[in-house]
Write an enzyme that holds these catalytic residues in place. Structure first.
Site, PDB file in Angstrom:
ATOM      1  CG  ASN A 208       7.391   3.922  26.933  1.00  0.00           C
ATOM      2  OD1 ASN A 208       7.107   4.804  26.116  1.00  0.00           O
ATOM      3  ND2 ASN A 208       8.265   2.949  26.663  1.00  0.00           N
TER       4      ASN A 208
ATOM      5  CE1 TYR B 206      -0.465   1.753  19.716  1.00  0.00           C
ATOM      6  CE2 TYR B 206      -1.001   3.429  18.085  1.00  0.00           C
ATOM      7  CZ  TYR B 206      -0.254   3.013  19.175  1.00  0.00           C
ATOM      8  OH  TYR B 206       0.694   3.848  19.711  1.00  0.00           O
ATOM      9  N   GLY B 207      -5.732   2.133  18.175  1.00  0.00           N
ATOM     10  CA  GLY B 207      -6.371   3.360  18.649  1.00  0.00           C
ATOM     11  C   GLY B 207      -7.370   3.075  19.760  1.00  0.00           C
ATOM     12  CB  ALA B 208      -9.954   0.450  20.151  1.00  0.00           C
TER      13      ALA B 208
ATOM     14  CE  LYS C  40      -0.490   3.357  22.936  1.00  0.00           C
ATOM     15  NZ  LYS C  40       0.421   3.074  24.067  1.00  0.00           N
TER      16      LYS C  40
END
Ligand SMILES: NC(=O)c1ccc[n+]([C@@H]2O[C@H](COP(=O)([O-])OP(=O)(O)OC[C@H]3O[C@@H](n4cnc5c(N)ncnc54)[C@H](OP(=O)(O)O)[C@@H]3O)[C@@H](O)[C@H]2O)c1
Length: 246
Positions: free
Chosen positions: A83, A150-152, A154
Site C-alpha cells: 500500500n 504518478y499515473g504512469a 500506478k
C-alpha cells in the site's frame, strides 16, 4: 493465525487495511518510514497490547533498507499488502523543464509506487505461504490523465501484477491490484485538497460521494480471503463508478 504485512500501514488506507485484518484476528505487521507514526498506529490498533500488531520502520523504496528490515519481518507471510506510495509530485516544486529535475520527479514516483511494491514483494516471495495473497494498491490515475509520473507508476504496477499472478499462480498465490478513486481522510493530498477538488472528483462518481479508507480496506480483505482464490491478475476499481465517468 495468518501473518499479514501492510506497507504504509501507519496512516490512511493502509491503517484501515491493518484494522480490518486485526478485527478478524490476524497478526499484522505495519511498515512505513516514520517510526513514531507506526508506533502510535500500533497502539491504536492494539490498545490491549496483545501482540497482534508489530511496527517495522523502513523505506520500502530502498533495496538496502528492505534487505535490512527482513530480520524484523515475519518468517512466514500469508498476505502482503503493498500500500505504500503516493504522488511524490505533491512534495516537490514543479519542474522547470531541466532534464535532471524531470528525471528526479519521475524516479521519485516510480520509486515510491512501483519499486516499493517490487522490492518488498521480491524480498518476501520466499516467505509467502502457498495460497498466499498479494494485493497492491493502484490508483484511478493509472487509467486517467493529468497525473503524470504518478499515473504512469500506478499503470506499471498493473502490468507488473499481471506477471506476478502468472509467476505465483502455480503455488495458489494470487496477485491483484485494488485501484481506488478519491479517498479522503488520508495524508495523500498533504492537506491541500480543496473543496473544489473534492467536488470535481465526486461529480465523476455514480454514487455521489468520496471513498473512505474502509471502502478500500474491505475490498482488500475480500481479495485476501480464501474465498477469493480464483481471482488473480485483476485490477479491482473501488471508486463509486468514477472510472466510467472519464
Ligand atoms: N487517497 C487517495 O485519494 C488515493 C487514491 C488512489 C490511490 N491511493 C493510493 O493509496 C495508497 C495509500 O495512500 P493514502 O491515501 O492512504 O495516503 P497516506 O496516508 O499518505 O499513506 C501512504 C503511506 O505510505 C507510506 N509510505 C510512503 N512511501 C513509503 C516508502 N518509501 N516506504 C515505506 N512507506 C512509505 C507513508 O508513511 P511514511 O511517510 O511514514 O513512510 C504512509 O503511511 C498509496 O499507494 C496511494 O497512492 C490513494
Amino acid at each position: 493465525m495468518r501473518e499479514i504485512v501492510v506497507t504504509g500501514g501507519g496512516t490512511g488506507i493502509g491503517y484501515a487495511v491493518a484494522a480490518a485484518f486485526v478485527a478478524q484476528g490476524d497478526r499484522v505487521t505495519i511498515a512505513g518510514r516514520r517510526e513514531h507514526v507506526l508506533k502510535e498506529a500500533a497502539d491504536r490498533l492494539d490498545p490491549g497490547r496483545t501482540g497482534l500488531v508489530a511496527a517495522v520502520a523502513f523505506n520500502a523504496a530502498n533495496p538496502v533498507a528492505v534487505g535490512e528490515a527482513l530480520d524484523r519481518l515475519p518468517s512466514r507471510v500469508d498476505v502482503l499488502v503493498n500500500n505504500a506510495g503516493g504522488n511524490t509530485d505533491l512534495d516537490r516544486p514543479a519542474d522547470d523543464g531541466d532534464l535532471m529535475d524531470v528525471a528526479e520527479g519521475w524516479w521519485a514516483n516510480l520509486n515510491a509506487n512501483l519499486m516499493s511494491a517490487v522490492l518488498v514483494t521480491s524480498a518476501l516471495i520466499p516467505r509467502l505461504a502457498d495460497d498466499g495473497r498479494i494485493v497492491t494498491i493502484g490508483s484511478i490515475a493509472a487509467r486517467g490523465t493529468g497525473s503524470g509520473s504518478y499515473g504512469a507508476a500506478k499503470a506499471a504496477v498493473e502490468a507488473w501484477t499481471a506477471d506476478l499472478a502468472a509467476e505465483l499462480g502455480p503455488r495458489g498465490v494470487t496477485a491483484n491490484v485494488v485501484s481506488p478513486g478519491l479517498v479522503v481522510d488520508t495524508e495523500f493530498f498533504r492537506g491541500r485538497l480543496t473543496e473544489e477538488g473534492v467536488r470535481r472528483r465526486v461529480e465523476n462518481t455514480r454514487n455521489g460521494r468520496a471513498g473512505t479508507p474502509e471502502d478500500v480496506a474491505e475490498t482488500v480483505r475480500f481479495l485476501a480471503s480464501p474465498q477469493a482464490r480464483h481471482l488473480t491478475g485483476q485490477v479491482v476499481h473501488v471508486n463509486g463508478g468514477a472510472y466510467l465517468g472519464r
